[in-house]
Motif scaffolding. Sequence first.
Motif, mmCIF file in Angstrom:
data_model
loop_
_atom_site.group_PDB
_atom_site.id
_atom_site.type_symbol
_atom_site.label_atom_id
_atom_site.label_comp_id
_atom_site.label_asym_id
_atom_site.label_seq_id
_atom_site.Cartn_x
_atom_site.Cartn_y
_atom_site.Cartn_z
ATOM 1 N N ASN A 40 0.820 -1.208 0.000
ATOM 2 C CA ASN A 40 0.000 0.000 0.000
ATOM 3 C C ASN A 40 0.856 1.262 0.000
ATOM 4 O OD1 ASN A 40 -2.392 -1.423 -0.080
ATOM 5 N ND2 ASN A 40 -2.559 -1.524 2.135
ATOM 6 N N LEU A 44 0.471 4.173 -2.765
ATOM 7 C CA LEU A 44 0.216 5.573 -2.434
ATOM 8 C C LEU A 44 1.259 6.515 -3.016
ATOM 9 C CD1 LEU A 44 -0.975 5.472 1.278
ATOM 10 C CD2 LEU A 44 -2.283 6.140 -0.718
ATOM 11 N N THR A 45 2.508 6.096 -3.020
ATOM 12 C CA THR A 45 3.554 7.010 -3.479
ATOM 13 C C THR A 45 3.682 7.083 -4.995
ATOM 14 O OG1 THR A 45 5.213 5.271 -3.254
ATOM 15 C CG2 THR A 45 4.961 6.789 -1.406
ATOM 16 N N ARG A 48 -0.557 7.583 -10.101
ATOM 17 C CA ARG A 48 -0.890 8.915 -10.608
ATOM 18 C C ARG A 48 -2.184 8.852 -11.389
ATOM 19 N NH1 ARG A 48 3.493 12.777 -11.374
ATOM 20 N NH2 ARG A 48 5.242 12.011 -10.153
ATOM 21 N N VAL A 63 1.303 13.828 -7.585
ATOM 22 C CA VAL A 63 0.924 13.077 -6.389
ATOM 23 C C VAL A 63 0.911 14.049 -5.218
ATOM 24 C CG1 VAL A 63 1.550 11.168 -4.871
ATOM 25 C CG2 VAL A 63 1.964 10.981 -7.321
ATOM 26 N N LYS A 65 1.307 15.722 -1.610
ATOM 27 C CA LYS A 65 2.346 15.496 -0.598
ATOM 28 C C LYS A 65 1.840 14.621 0.550
ATOM 29 C CE LYS A 65 5.284 19.389 -1.458
ATOM 30 N NZ LYS A 65 6.212 20.320 -0.885
ATOM 31 N N ARG A 67 -0.217 12.151 0.386
ATOM 32 C CA ARG A 67 -0.163 10.750 -0.049
ATOM 33 C C ARG A 67 1.259 10.234 -0.080
ATOM 34 N NH1 ARG A 67 -3.073 9.792 -5.530
ATOM 35 N NH2 ARG A 67 -1.132 8.719 -5.913
ATOM 36 N N ALA A 70 2.243 9.651 3.578
ATOM 37 C CA ALA A 70 1.565 8.457 4.100
ATOM 38 C C ALA A 70 2.182 7.194 3.509
ATOM 39 C CB ALA A 70 0.075 8.521 3.777
ATOM 40 N N GLY A 71 2.530 7.225 2.233
ATOM 41 C CA GLY A 71 3.163 6.069 1.598
ATOM 42 C C GLY A 71 4.538 5.780 2.176
#
Length: 95
Positions: A40, A44-45, A48, A63, A65, A67, A70-71
């Motif tokens: 995950n 998340l990182t 796109r 993307v 920041k 996300r 969090a990634g």
Amino acid sequence: MMKNLNLPVMIGILFSVIGLVTLFLVGQALTAAIWLSFGNGLLLTSLRFTRVNEFGEAEQQPVPKARVYAGIFLIVLAGILLLLQIIQDLQQPAA
């Protein structure tokens, strides 16, 4: 949709699927959490999305920041959980 599936996204999906299968079939929550957290985090990182701009052309959105952070947190958490799994395995008596 297929343009969004680059290598890190596909690896993230694969790791997430491995984590879910580990959780449902084997029942090892810590191992599943490691796979899911890393998968995950990759999703998340690196995922796109595209949108249509005011000229009617498709463009990729950056993307956000939040996300990315969090990634990165999930990927670091996967490393911490892996260390916890190793420590836990070393503390068990040999069978």
